[in-house]
Design a protein around this motif. Structure first.
Motif, PDB file in Angstrom:
ATOM      1  N   MET A   1       0.838  -1.194   0.000  1.00  0.00           N
ATOM      2  CA  MET A   1       0.000   0.000   0.000  1.00  0.00           C
ATOM      3  C   MET A   1       0.874   1.245   0.000  1.00  0.00           C
ATOM      4  SD  MET A   1      -2.920  -1.090   2.778  1.00  0.00           S
ATOM      5  CE  MET A   1      -3.736   0.497   2.530  1.00  0.00           C
ATOM      6  N   SER A   2       0.452   2.222  -0.759  1.00  0.00           N
ATOM      7  CA  SER A   2       1.210   3.470  -0.812  1.00  0.00           C
ATOM      8  C   SER A   2       1.015   4.245   0.476  1.00  0.00           C
ATOM      9  CB  SER A   2       0.736   4.315  -2.000  1.00  0.00           C
ATOM     10  OG  SER A   2      -0.637   4.608  -1.869  1.00  0.00           O
ATOM     11  N   ARG A   3       2.068   4.872   0.911  1.00  0.00           N
ATOM     12  CA  ARG A   3       2.027   5.624   2.146  1.00  0.00           C
ATOM     13  C   ARG A   3       1.548   7.050   1.853  1.00  0.00           C
ATOM     14  NH1 ARG A   3       7.594   4.764   5.252  1.00  0.00           N
ATOM     15  NH2 ARG A   3       6.348   5.856   6.834  1.00  0.00           N
ATOM     16  N   ARG A   4       0.642   7.533   2.685  1.00  0.00           N
ATOM     17  CA  ARG A   4       0.101   8.870   2.506  1.00  0.00           C
ATOM     18  C   ARG A   4       1.096   9.894   3.016  1.00  0.00           C
ATOM     19  NH1 ARG A   4      -5.850   9.357   4.781  1.00  0.00           N
ATOM     20  NH2 ARG A   4      -5.525  11.395   3.786  1.00  0.00           N
ATOM     21  N   ILE A   5       1.156  11.012   2.325  1.00  0.00           N
ATOM     22  CA  ILE A   5       2.059  12.090   2.698  1.00  0.00           C
ATOM     23  C   ILE A   5       1.294  13.137   3.487  1.00  0.00           C
ATOM     24  CG2 ILE A   5       3.587  13.896   1.851  1.00  0.00           C
ATOM     25  CD1 ILE A   5       4.099  12.216  -0.598  1.00  0.00           C
ATOM     26  N   ASN A   6       1.813  13.462   4.646  1.00  0.00           N
ATOM     27  CA  ASN A   6       1.217  14.513   5.464  1.00  0.00           C
ATOM     28  C   ASN A   6       1.713  15.851   4.928  1.00  0.00           C
ATOM     29  OD1 ASN A   6       0.427  16.323   7.505  1.00  0.00           O
ATOM     30  ND2 ASN A   6       0.525  14.692   9.058  1.00  0.00           N
ATOM     31  N   VAL A   7       0.883  16.486   4.111  1.00  0.00           N
ATOM     32  CA  VAL A   7       1.294  17.704   3.416  1.00  0.00           C
ATOM     33  C   VAL A   7       1.641  18.845   4.375  1.00  0.00           C
ATOM     34  CG1 VAL A   7       0.607  19.458   1.742  1.00  0.00           C
ATOM     35  CG2 VAL A   7      -0.013  17.058   1.370  1.00  0.00           C
TER      36      VAL A   7
ATOM     37  N   THR B   1       4.985  18.147   5.994  1.00  0.00           N
ATOM     38  CA  THR B   1       6.051  18.207   4.991  1.00  0.00           C
ATOM     39  C   THR B   1       6.407  19.643   4.645  1.00  0.00           C
ATOM     40  OG1 THR B   1       5.275  16.109   4.047  1.00  0.00           O
ATOM     41  CG2 THR B   1       6.734  17.457   2.689  1.00  0.00           C
TER      42      THR B   1
END
Length: 273
Positions: A1-7, A10
């Motif tokens: 599963m792709s990991r979500r980026i905490n915008v 970041t």
């Protein structure tokens, strides 16, 4: 599963990174420019050609070899003293926590964290003068004292994660308390000792106020103080000014780059019981 980026996180981290890298870039490029290039109004341009004249002049103006030796001596004494005293104090506190004297000693040291040097500057200047410690030795001793509280806090948290059974086995073999500490416990404190040593190094090397107020002989001042003393001589020679800044902060940057993993591992292990 792709990991979500905490915008949002970041973006904040990128902003913090740029806040460090951009001034560092300007410092390096300005230090390598000629005097004419440094006053052209474009601080972000690359030096063309690269010039070492600013570094050479800053080396002479700040008496760099002597001031570097003084800063290195003060920092070495501060780091060694902080590691030894805080580790010994933390071991005594952690292993005698049930005793009121040791428990309240820990709280006393924590309370000292809320008394920074600027608050006590006048009394410290007076006391070091009366004791004949208005020199780099006095500065190093004060650095140890003001780093003791925070370092003891880190060591105590780390010591609580060490199993007491190891020490009991050593005592059954006839080891004394000092032998248990120096031969068994202190080697196990290596990650935290590295962390404490790095924090002590950065605090001592970059300190300006304490050596400026305590040391009475200008010839025995540390690098940050000498930069301020000779700042008026730089005039509009920004390349010389930035060259002196670069030479002063280069050791701290190098030390941190090579030892940052110890900081993270030490703090993480000390936070988990």
């Amino acid at each position: 599963m792709s990991r979500r980026i905490n915008v949002p996180v970041t973006v904040v981290l990128l902003a913090c990174t740029l806040a460090v890298l951009v001034p560092l870039y300007v410092t390096v490029t300005m230090a390598l420019k000629t005097t004419e290039q440094s006053v052209d109004g474009n601080a972000f341009s690359l030096p063309a050609p690269v010039s070492l004249d600013g570094l050479a002049e800053a080396w002479t103006l700040t008496s760099f070899p002597r001031s570097f030796a003084v800063s290195l001596l003060v920092t070495a004494v501060a780091v060694a003293g902080t590691v030894v005293l805080s580790s010994v104090a933390s071991y005594a506190i952690a292993r005698n926590w049930d005793r009121r004297l040791f428990r309240w000693s820990f709280f006393y040291l924590l309370g000292a964290m809320f008394l920074p040097f600027p608050v006590l500057a006048l009394s410290q200047v007076r006391l070091t003068g009366l004791a004949g410690l208005d020199n780099p030795v006095g500065v190093a001793i004060l650095h140890v004292m003001f780093q003791l509280s925070f370092s003891t806090l880190l060591y105590t948290a780390f010591l609580r994660s060490l199993p007491a059974e190891l020490e009991e086995s050593a005592r059954l073999d006839g080891a004394t308390t000092w032998q248990v500490f120096w031969r068994l416990v202190f080697p196990l404190l290596a990650p935290m000792s590295a962390t404490v040593g790095i924090f002590a190094f950065l605090a001592s090397w970059n300190d300006f106020m304490m050596p400026f107020l305590i040391t009475s002989d200008p010839a025995l001042q540390t690098l940050p103080v000498l930069q301020n003393i000779f700042q008026t001589q730089f005039s509009n020679n920004y390349n010389v000014a930035f060259a002196s800044y670069l030479m002063a902060m280069a050791p701290a940057i190098v030390v941190y780059l090579f030892t940052q993993r110890w900081v993270m591992s030490g703090v993480t292990q000390g936070a988990v019981k």
